[in-house]
Design a protein around this motif. Structure first.
Motif, short mmCIF file in Angstrom:
data_model
loop_
_atom_site.label_atom_id
_atom_site.label_comp_id
_atom_site.label_asym_id
_atom_site.label_seq_id
_atom_site.Cartn_x
_atom_site.Cartn_y
_atom_site.Cartn_z
N LEU A 226 -33.41 46.95 21.22
CA LEU A 226 -32.26 47.71 21.59
C LEU A 226 -32.14 48.89 20.68
CD1 LEU A 226 -29.86 44.69 22.82
CD2 LEU A 226 -31.20 46.32 24.48
N LEU B 137 -27.69 38.84 29.21
CA LEU B 137 -26.41 38.57 28.27
C LEU B 137 -25.15 39.34 29.16
CD1 LEU B 137 -27.85 39.13 24.88
CD2 LEU B 137 -27.10 36.94 25.83
N SER B 138 -24.05 38.76 29.02
CA SER B 138 -22.91 39.48 29.36
C SER B 138 -22.58 40.70 28.51
CB SER B 138 -21.83 38.56 29.63
OG SER B 138 -21.19 38.22 28.19
N PRO B 139 -21.71 41.66 28.65
CA PRO B 139 -21.26 42.41 27.87
C PRO B 139 -20.62 41.97 26.75
CG PRO B 139 -21.03 43.34 30.07
CD PRO B 139 -21.42 41.89 30.23
N HIS B 140 -19.81 41.10 27.01
CA HIS B 140 -19.18 40.39 25.70
C HIS B 140 -20.14 39.55 24.77
CE1 HIS B 140 -15.16 40.96 27.23
NE2 HIS B 140 -15.69 40.78 28.35
N GLU B 141 -21.30 39.05 25.25
CA GLU B 141 -22.06 38.32 24.43
C GLU B 141 -22.92 39.21 23.61
OE1 GLU B 141 -22.62 34.87 27.55
OE2 GLU B 141 -24.04 36.27 27.59
N LEU B 142 -23.28 40.36 24.17
CA LEU B 142 -24.01 41.40 23.52
C LEU B 142 -23.25 42.20 22.57
CD1 LEU B 142 -26.55 43.12 23.19
CD2 LEU B 142 -25.88 44.62 25.06
N ALA B 143 -21.77 42.37 22.80
CA ALA B 143 -20.85 42.75 21.71
C ALA B 143 -20.96 41.77 20.79
CB ALA B 143 -19.64 43.27 22.56
N THR B 144 -20.75 40.84 21.07
CA THR B 144 -20.68 39.70 20.02
C THR B 144 -21.94 39.61 18.77
OG1 THR B 144 -19.29 38.22 21.13
CG2 THR B 144 -20.19 37.29 19.39
N ASP C 285 -18.46 33.41 23.47
CA ASP C 285 -19.75 33.90 23.45
C ASP C 285 -20.63 33.46 22.25
OD1 ASP C 285 -18.83 35.64 25.56
OD2 ASP C 285 -17.26 36.75 23.87
#
Length: 70
Positions: free
Chosen positions: A61, A2-9, A26
């Motif tokens: 996580l 996952l990208s940081p943006h996807e994880l944040a979403t 995302d």
């Protein structure tokens, strides 16, 4: 991965802090990874829900929804 943006979403969806559009890039990626599901509600409104796979990832996580809602 996952990208940081996807994880944040995914984290935002978990916290219910704000409404996220189902066509957000995302969210589309999270759907492709089967971490998020889209359910159609009355009137054509889409509701996003974290899948079992997404909940498992958040739990690993240390971001278990049950612990965050206390």
């Amino acid at each position: 991965m996952l990208s940081p943006h996807e994880l944040a979403t995914l984290m935002l969806l978990n916290s219910h802090e704000r409404r996220i559009e189902s066509l957000d890039p995302d969210v589309l990626a999270l759907r492709r990874y089967e971490l998020v599901e889209v359910h159609e509600l009355r009137g054509g409104v889409a509701a996003l829900q974290i899948s079992a796979r997404g909940r498992d990832l958040l739990k690993r996580l240390g971001m278990d929804a049950r612990r965050l809602n206390r």
